[in-house]
Structures are given as C-alpha cells and as structure tokens.
Design a protein around this motif. Sequence first.
Motif, PDB file in Angstrom:
ATOM      1  N   LEU A  25       0.854  -1.183   0.000  1.00 19.64           N
ATOM      2  CA  LEU A  25       0.000   0.000   0.000  1.00 19.64           C
ATOM      3  C   LEU A  25       0.892   1.235   0.000  1.00 19.64           C
ATOM      4  N   PRO A  26       0.754   2.087  -0.995  1.00 22.08           N
ATOM      5  CA  PRO A  26       1.546   3.317  -0.979  1.00 22.08           C
ATOM      6  C   PRO A  26       1.175   4.153   0.251  1.00 22.08           C
ATOM      7  N   THR A  27       2.183   4.642   0.948  1.00 20.04           N
ATOM      8  CA  THR A  27       1.925   5.446   2.140  1.00 20.04           C
ATOM      9  C   THR A  27       2.664   6.775   2.109  1.00 20.04           C
ATOM     10  N   GLY A  28       3.104   7.188   0.941  1.00 20.11           N
ATOM     11  CA  GLY A  28       3.839   8.436   0.830  1.00 20.11           C
ATOM     12  C   GLY A  28       5.330   8.171   0.958  1.00 20.11           C
ATOM     13  N   ASP A  29       6.114   9.106   0.465  1.00 25.32           N
ATOM     14  CA  ASP A  29       7.560   8.904   0.485  1.00 25.32           C
ATOM     15  C   ASP A  29       8.291   9.906   1.365  1.00 25.32           C
ATOM     16  N   HIS A  30       7.560  10.581   2.209  1.00 31.11           N
ATOM     17  CA  HIS A  30       8.149  11.569   3.107  1.00 31.11           C
ATOM     18  C   HIS A  30       8.900  10.852   4.238  1.00 31.11           C
ATOM     19  N   PRO A  31      10.050  11.369   4.659  1.00 31.37           N
ATOM     20  CA  PRO A  31      10.810  10.707   5.727  1.00 31.37           C
ATOM     21  C   PRO A  31      10.103  10.694   7.087  1.00 31.37           C
ATOM     22  N   ALA A  32       9.065  11.502   7.268  1.00 34.00           N
ATOM     23  CA  ALA A  32       8.332  11.525   8.536  1.00 34.00           C
ATOM     24  C   ALA A  32       7.224  10.477   8.589  1.00 34.00           C
TER      25      ALA A  32
END
Length: 80
Positions: free
Chosen positions: A37-44
């Motif tokens: 599931l894509p969950t975003g690629d932000h380090p946070a």
Amino acid sequence: MSSVLLVGGTSETDALAQALAEAGYSVLVCTATDIPLPTGDHPAIRRRCGREVVVSEIEAARRRRETVVEGHEHATVGEG
C-alpha cells in the motif's frame, strides 16, 4: 514535531499521510494487513502492520494524547 496515527488501508492513505507529513507531523500508518500500500515517500512517514499492532498503537496514541485518524472506511477507533 506532533505525531499522528493514521489507521489506513485504502488508496486515500497515501495522499493523507503525505499531506500530514508535509504539514509537519510525524505520521505512523497502521494497517491490519501487510498488503502493499503506498503510504507516501516523506521521511516523517512510518508504517506498521497487523491487527494487534493497530489496536496497541491506538491505545498507545491515546495514552500520549496524540491524534488518531481513521483513514479506512471500516476503521472504528471508538472511545476508550
């Protein structure tokens, strides 16, 4: 940095997690399964999987008075 627990599992999870992280939140995405599931690629943004994990993270977030977001149509956080 404020933290948000996102109970995810739908295609909207990605955009919601990304938007929260870009707004300055530390985001933990919890899903009942480990289906990709894509969950975003932000380090946070972090992700944890498993039904027991979801329940324990909700309880822990409540103890810490963090925000819990229901990002899945079948998610029911309820009042503890």
